[in-house]
Design an enzyme around this catalytic site. Structure first.
Site, PDB file in Angstrom:
ATOM      1  N   GLY A 146       0.841  -1.190   0.000  1.00  0.00           N
ATOM      2  CA  GLY A 146       0.000   0.000   0.000  1.00  0.00           C
ATOM      3  C   GLY A 146       0.872   1.234   0.000  1.00  0.00           C
ATOM      4  O   GLY A 146       1.333   1.696  -1.048  1.00  0.00           O
ATOM      5  N   THR A 173      -9.898   2.766  -7.961  1.00  0.00           N
ATOM      6  CA  THR A 173     -11.032   3.676  -8.152  1.00  0.00           C
ATOM      7  C   THR A 173     -11.427   3.698  -9.625  1.00  0.00           C
ATOM      8  O   THR A 173     -10.560   3.834 -10.497  1.00  0.00           O
ATOM      9  CB  THR A 173     -10.648   5.093  -7.666  1.00  0.00           C
ATOM     10  OG1 THR A 173     -10.376   5.024  -6.275  1.00  0.00           O
ATOM     11  CG2 THR A 173     -11.759   6.098  -7.924  1.00  0.00           C
ATOM     12  N   ASP A 259       3.355  14.025  -8.094  1.00  0.00           N
ATOM     13  CA  ASP A 259       3.533  15.478  -7.992  1.00  0.00           C
ATOM     14  C   ASP A 259       2.328  16.218  -8.581  1.00  0.00           C
ATOM     15  O   ASP A 259       2.032  17.350  -8.195  1.00  0.00           O
ATOM     16  CB  ASP A 259       4.806  15.931  -8.738  1.00  0.00           C
ATOM     17  CG  ASP A 259       6.070  15.359  -8.106  1.00  0.00           C
ATOM     18  OD1 ASP A 259       5.984  14.819  -6.988  1.00  0.00           O
ATOM     19  OD2 ASP A 259       7.132  15.458  -8.744  1.00  0.00           O
ATOM     20  N   ARG A 262      -1.309  14.554  -6.301  1.00  0.00           N
ATOM     21  CA  ARG A 262      -1.535  14.922  -4.894  1.00  0.00           C
ATOM     22  C   ARG A 262      -2.201  16.294  -4.754  1.00  0.00           C
ATOM     23  O   ARG A 262      -3.129  16.434  -3.944  1.00  0.00           O
ATOM     24  CB  ARG A 262      -0.226  14.799  -4.106  1.00  0.00           C
ATOM     25  CG  ARG A 262       0.071  13.337  -3.853  1.00  0.00           C
ATOM     26  CD  ARG A 262       1.378  13.043  -3.174  1.00  0.00           C
ATOM     27  NE  ARG A 262       1.464  11.593  -2.934  1.00  0.00           N
ATOM     28  CZ  ARG A 262       2.574  10.923  -2.738  1.00  0.00           C
ATOM     29  NH1 ARG A 262       3.737  11.535  -2.739  1.00  0.00           N
ATOM     30  NH2 ARG A 262       2.537   9.616  -2.525  1.00  0.00           N
ATOM     31  N   GLU A 385      -3.639   8.000  -2.624  1.00  0.00           N
ATOM     32  CA  GLU A 385      -2.515   8.802  -3.174  1.00  0.00           C
ATOM     33  C   GLU A 385      -1.492   9.148  -2.090  1.00  0.00           C
ATOM     34  O   GLU A 385      -0.817  10.168  -2.155  1.00  0.00           O
ATOM     35  CB  GLU A 385      -3.018  10.079  -3.849  1.00  0.00           C
ATOM     36  CG  GLU A 385      -3.858   9.842  -5.086  1.00  0.00           C
ATOM     37  CD  GLU A 385      -3.060   9.228  -6.224  1.00  0.00           C
ATOM     38  OE1 GLU A 385      -3.376   8.085  -6.592  1.00  0.00           O
ATOM     39  OE2 GLU A 385      -2.120   9.858  -6.719  1.00  0.00           O
TER      40      GLU A 385
HETATM   41  C1  FAD Z   1     -11.776   3.965  -1.386  1.00  0.00           C
HETATM   42  C2  FAD Z   1     -10.368   3.716  -1.794  1.00  0.00           C
HETATM   43  C3  FAD Z   1      -9.963   4.013  -3.072  1.00  0.00           C
HETATM   44  C4  FAD Z   1      -8.645   3.770  -3.479  1.00  0.00           C
HETATM   45  N1  FAD Z   1      -8.295   4.021  -4.777  1.00  0.00           N
HETATM   46  C5  FAD Z   1      -7.072   3.636  -5.216  1.00  0.00           C
HETATM   47  C6  FAD Z   1      -6.715   3.729  -6.597  1.00  0.00           C
HETATM   48  O1  FAD Z   1      -7.466   4.236  -7.428  1.00  0.00           O
HETATM   49  N2  FAD Z   1      -5.526   3.238  -6.977  1.00  0.00           N
HETATM   50  C7  FAD Z   1      -4.645   2.673  -6.103  1.00  0.00           C
HETATM   51  O2  FAD Z   1      -3.587   2.237  -6.524  1.00  0.00           O
HETATM   52  N3  FAD Z   1      -4.932   2.596  -4.767  1.00  0.00           N
HETATM   53  C8  FAD Z   1      -6.118   3.059  -4.321  1.00  0.00           C
HETATM   54  N4  FAD Z   1      -6.446   2.937  -2.976  1.00  0.00           N
HETATM   55  C9  FAD Z   1      -5.481   2.368  -2.055  1.00  0.00           C
HETATM   56  C10 FAD Z   1      -4.781   3.432  -1.202  1.00  0.00           C
HETATM   57  O3  FAD Z   1      -3.918   4.208  -1.990  1.00  0.00           O
HETATM   58  C11 FAD Z   1      -4.087   2.717  -0.053  1.00  0.00           C
HETATM   59  O4  FAD Z   1      -5.086   2.280   0.834  1.00  0.00           O
HETATM   60  C12 FAD Z   1      -3.094   3.598   0.677  1.00  0.00           C
HETATM   61  O5  FAD Z   1      -1.981   3.816  -0.127  1.00  0.00           O
HETATM   62  C13 FAD Z   1      -2.635   2.978   2.007  1.00  0.00           C
HETATM   63  O6  FAD Z   1      -2.187   1.691   1.814  1.00  0.00           O
HETATM   64  P1  FAD Z   1      -2.730   0.487   2.758  1.00  0.00           P
HETATM   65  O7  FAD Z   1      -4.194   0.552   2.767  1.00  0.00           O
HETATM   66  O8  FAD Z   1      -2.065  -0.750   2.326  1.00  0.00           O
HETATM   67  O9  FAD Z   1      -2.230   0.877   4.213  1.00  0.00           O
HETATM   68  P2  FAD Z   1      -0.781   0.667   4.832  1.00  0.00           P
HETATM   69  O10 FAD Z   1       0.272   1.134   3.896  1.00  0.00           O
HETATM   70  O11 FAD Z   1      -0.667  -0.724   5.352  1.00  0.00           O
HETATM   71  O12 FAD Z   1      -0.840   1.677   6.059  1.00  0.00           O
HETATM   72  C14 FAD Z   1      -1.628   1.429   7.213  1.00  0.00           C
HETATM   73  C15 FAD Z   1      -1.389   2.582   8.198  1.00  0.00           C
HETATM   74  O13 FAD Z   1       0.013   2.638   8.547  1.00  0.00           O
HETATM   75  C16 FAD Z   1       0.536   3.922   8.253  1.00  0.00           C
HETATM   76  N5  FAD Z   1       1.917   3.798   7.782  1.00  0.00           N
HETATM   77  C17 FAD Z   1       2.373   3.027   6.767  1.00  0.00           C
HETATM   78  N6  FAD Z   1       3.699   3.182   6.611  1.00  0.00           N
HETATM   79  C18 FAD Z   1       4.101   4.085   7.554  1.00  0.00           C
HETATM   80  C19 FAD Z   1       5.355   4.690   7.894  1.00  0.00           C
HETATM   81  N7  FAD Z   1       6.462   4.392   7.233  1.00  0.00           N
HETATM   82  N8  FAD Z   1       5.367   5.577   8.925  1.00  0.00           N
HETATM   83  C20 FAD Z   1       4.229   5.909   9.585  1.00  0.00           C
HETATM   84  N9  FAD Z   1       3.018   5.366   9.302  1.00  0.00           N
HETATM   85  C21 FAD Z   1       2.956   4.489   8.300  1.00  0.00           C
HETATM   86  C22 FAD Z   1      -0.371   4.477   7.158  1.00  0.00           C
HETATM   87  O14 FAD Z   1      -0.344   5.879   7.129  1.00  0.00           O
HETATM   88  C23 FAD Z   1      -1.724   3.942   7.587  1.00  0.00           C
HETATM   89  O15 FAD Z   1      -2.261   4.770   8.582  1.00  0.00           O
HETATM   90  C24 FAD Z   1      -7.724   3.235  -2.549  1.00  0.00           C
HETATM   91  C25 FAD Z   1      -8.131   2.957  -1.233  1.00  0.00           C
HETATM   92  C26 FAD Z   1      -9.426   3.185  -0.853  1.00  0.00           C
HETATM   93  C27 FAD Z   1      -9.828   2.873   0.566  1.00  0.00           C
END
Ligand code: FAD
Length: 408
Positions: A146, A173, A259, A262, A385
């Site tokens: 993610g 999305t 860039d 966001r 993003e």
């Molecule tokens: C409705 C929806 C639409 C989306 N649309 C798209 C899309 O169109 N395309 C796409 O590719 N993705 C999409 N996403 C995915 C989204 O980009 C990811 O959910 C996001 O990048 C976070 O990744 P994750 O859910 O795996 O959380 P994780 O990366 O596992 O993070 C979980 C928590 O840990 C925190 N965290 C992680 N690493 C660190 C760090 N190094 N230091 C401090 N805190 C940290 C994060 O901030 C978060 O609070 C979508 C998600 C949703 C819910």
């Protein structure tokens, strides 16, 4: 020098976006929040209108697809020493207006997907022409990846004139409705983020399958899909930008998309929060609480003073959003400012919308108004993003001059 007044040349574009939001988007907002996964058919006509607005607007770009760093901008600046308010600024300002209408419906707008922003950001001029009119979703996230997008495991292997892509993408999305998907894949995992490239994959490609749609807290009018890619063969010319792996370019290639995207997500938060503020001010006034901008906050009723604080916070987010977009228009590196805008606006979006629910009490919490919906919708803008925490990490790295391996 940067001037953060709204440029006069964008005024009519912004006004048209606001009229569309008020008259066409807001009226169907609740209907499609309730009818999750139903395609909002009204958007077909709206998208055609937006195409028209984009084509006639001097600055182009009424939607998310309008971001592009025009090479002529740099030449103009160098020649004349002037600055330019261009497509990025026009896009964030009009996207904010559209999200004043409804964020999920803006995200569902044909031909205005985040994938369109990716194409605008990294495609060559020839590709841009070839993909004109496509509606592109963006697929980065995977079941095991993610925030750590540099670790994606989807692979693209060169085979003759094609690349063969294998992997799984989740939370895409518009992944079901769009007619193409910009898929991030690695050419060579050993070479890290520089080897990550984006590919335009058409939805009718037999190697691409939509596996399921997600049920969500907010932005329910927007479809969110899981996609599998199995021996998915795409022509080599559908690799966006350059196929070269430049390990020295750091945050380059596909990653540079962020860039431009966001600031757009910041704009969505700014628009959604503005909607909540406008309605809350009206509801407060109906309850006899008047917000007087000519008096200091401490002389107001508590509710009005809270409202003024929320508005000040919102203004900070809006100015950062404009700064990041303005820098892109003037071809200045803006990774730091794009993350600052996204971090501030993402947090402000959630704070403002939830605080407006609080200020309006039962009216805020009930479905008779849209405040509770905006509080649900805004949360995603602090997640996708790049989450709030990731933006803060990027800002810290840039300010302290540390690499991603030095500050994790
Ligand atoms: C409705 C929806 C639409 C989306 N649309 C798209 C899309 O169109 N395309 C796409 O590719 N993705 C999409 N996403 C995915 C989204 O980009 C990811 O959910 C996001 O990048 C976070 O990744 P994750 O859910 O795996 O959380 P994780 O990366 O596992 O993070 C979980 C928590 O840990 C925190 N965290 C992680 N690493 C660190 C760090 N190094 N230091 C401090 N805190 C940290 C994060 O901030 C978060 O609070 C979508 C998600 C949703 C819910």
């Amino acid at each position: 020098m940067i001037n953060l007044e709204i440029p006069r040349k964008h005024a009519s574009l912004i006004d048209q976006a606001h009229q569309l939001a008020m008259n066409m988007i807001r009226p169907i907002s609740r209907k499609y929040d309730r009818a999750e996964h139903t395609y909002p058919k009204e958007l077909d006509m709206l998208a055609a209108l937006i195409d028209g607005v984009s084509e006639t607007g001097a600055a182009g770009g009424a939607g998310a697809g309008g971001v592009r760093r025009d090479a002529s901008d740099a030449a103009d600046n160098a020649d004349t020493g002037t600055v330019r308010n261009g497509t990025n600024l026009a896009s964030v300002l009009s996207v904010a207006e559209m999200c004043w209408g409804d964020t999920a419906l803006l995200l569902s707008m044909p031909r205005q997907g985040l994938g369109n922003s990716a194409i605008a950001s990294v495609a060559t001029d020839e590709q841009l022409e070839r993909y004109r009119g496509t509606w592109a979703a963006m697929a980065i996230t995977e079941p095991g990846t993610g925030s750590d997008s540099a670790n994606i495991t989807t692979t693209a292997v060169k085979d003759g004139d094609d690349y063969v892509i294998n992997g799984e993408k989740i939370y895409v999305t518009s992944g079901e409705r769009a007619d193409s998907v910009v898929v991030w894949a690695t050419l060579d995992k050993e070479l890290g983020r520089a080897a990550i490239k984006s590919f335009l994959v058409r939805k009718d490609n037999p190697g691409l399958k939509v596996e399921r749609l997600e049920h969500k807290l907010g932005i329910r009018a927007s479809d969110t899909a899981a996609i599998s890619l199995t021996d998915c063969r795409v022509p080599a010319e559908d690799l966006l930008g350059s196929p070269e792996i430049d390990t020295g370019s750091g945050f380059g290639g596909a990653m540079a998309t962020f860039d431009n995207t966001r600031p757009l997500v910041a704009a969505m938060a700014v628009g959604c929060a503005r909607a909540a503020l406008d309605l809350t001010r009206d509801l407060l006034e109906q309850a006899g609480v008047v917000v007087d901008y000519d008096r200091p906050a401490q002389s107001h009723a508590a509710a009005a003073a809270t409202f003024l604080r929320l508005e000040a916070d919102w203004e900070g987010a809006r100015l950062l959003m404009m700064q990041a977009a303005w820098m892109a228009d003037n071809r200045k590196p803006n990774s730091l400012e794009a993350s600052m805008a996204k971090a501030k606006a993402g947090r402000v979006g959630s704070d403002v919308t939830l605080s407006c629910v609080q200020l309006c009490g039962t009216l805020g919490y009930s479905e008779s108004e849209l405040l509770e919906k905006w509080a649900r919708d805004s949360k995603i803008l602090d997640i996708f993003e790049g989450t709030q925490q990731i933006q803060q990490l990027i800002v810290a790295r840039r300010v302290l001059g540390l690499t991603s391996s030095e500050l994790k």
